[in-house]
Design a protein around this motif. Structure first.
Motif, PDB file in Angstrom:
ATOM      1  N   THR A   5       0.246  -1.756  -5.053  1.00 23.92           N
ATOM      2  CA  THR A   5       1.021  -2.616  -4.165  1.00 23.92           C
ATOM      3  C   THR A   5       2.191  -3.168  -4.962  1.00 23.92           C
ATOM      4  OG1 THR A   5      -0.963  -3.256  -2.950  1.00 23.92           O
ATOM      5  CG2 THR A   5       0.956  -4.697  -2.726  1.00 23.92           C
ATOM      6  N   ILE A   6       3.380  -3.071  -4.411  1.00 23.04           N
ATOM      7  CA  ILE A   6       4.569  -3.610  -5.078  1.00 23.04           C
ATOM      8  C   ILE A   6       5.087  -4.758  -4.228  1.00 23.04           C
ATOM      9  CG2 ILE A   6       6.878  -3.097  -5.950  1.00 23.04           C
ATOM     10  CD1 ILE A   6       5.994  -0.168  -6.160  1.00 23.04           C
ATOM     11  N   ARG A   7       5.084  -5.922  -4.802  1.00 23.39           N
ATOM     12  CA  ARG A   7       5.523  -7.122  -4.078  1.00 23.39           C
ATOM     13  C   ARG A   7       6.960  -7.478  -4.460  1.00 23.39           C
ATOM     14  NH1 ARG A   7       0.195  -8.129  -5.371  1.00 23.39           N
ATOM     15  NH2 ARG A   7      -1.125  -8.679  -3.607  1.00 23.39           N
ATOM     16  N   ASP A   8       7.566  -8.273  -3.612  1.00 20.64           N
ATOM     17  CA  ASP A   8       8.889  -8.860  -3.863  1.00 20.64           C
ATOM     18  C   ASP A   8       9.979  -7.814  -4.097  1.00 20.64           C
ATOM     19  OD1 ASP A   8       7.805 -11.437  -3.634  1.00 20.64           O
ATOM     20  OD2 ASP A   8       7.229 -11.450  -5.746  1.00 20.64           O
ATOM     21  N   ASP A  10      13.354  -6.408  -3.048  1.00 23.98           N
ATOM     22  CA  ASP A  10      14.448  -6.985  -2.264  1.00 23.98           C
ATOM     23  C   ASP A  10      14.800  -6.067  -1.091  1.00 23.98           C
ATOM     24  OD1 ASP A  10      17.074  -5.389  -3.040  1.00 23.98           O
ATOM     25  OD2 ASP A  10      15.923  -5.714  -4.880  1.00 23.98           O
ATOM     26  N   GLU A  14      14.605  -1.824  -0.577  1.00 28.15           N
ATOM     27  CA  GLU A  14      13.713  -1.254   0.436  1.00 28.15           C
ATOM     28  C   GLU A  14      14.505  -0.419   1.430  1.00 28.15           C
ATOM     29  OE1 GLU A  14      11.657  -0.912   4.234  1.00 28.15           O
ATOM     30  OE2 GLU A  14      13.413  -2.169   3.877  1.00 28.15           O
TER      31      GLU A  14
END
Length: 81
Positions: A5-8, A10, A14
């Motif tokens: 999972t890759i959070r944050d 921008d 994306e």
């Protein structure tokens, strides 16, 4: 297989990934996997030092002949340091 999972991330990043996935006919998840595979090759060993890396980078260009540079001896003043 691992799950990641890759959070944050921008919005601009994306969006670029989403567009690239569409252009390549892949899902955004498949595009992210392919991007990681391309960024992390397994068959290319890292150079051991900077001089080796520079040599390998420019070897195909044929090298260069540098003129001999006269050197002077380093004089020691006799003092212990």
């Amino acid at each position: 297989m691992a799950v990641m999972t890759i959070r944050d991330v921008d919005d601009a990043t994306e969006q670029r990934l989403r567009v690239r996935a569409a252009v390549n006919g892949r899902s955004i998840e498949d595009e992210a996997r392919e991007t990681l595979r391309a960024a992390l090759p397994t068959d290319e060993p890292r150079p051991r030092n900077l001089a080796q890396a520079i040599h390998e980078r420019f070897a195909a260009l044929g090298g260069v002949d540098l003129p001999d540079t006269p050197r002077e001896a380093i004089l020691h003043d006799g003092m212990d340091r």
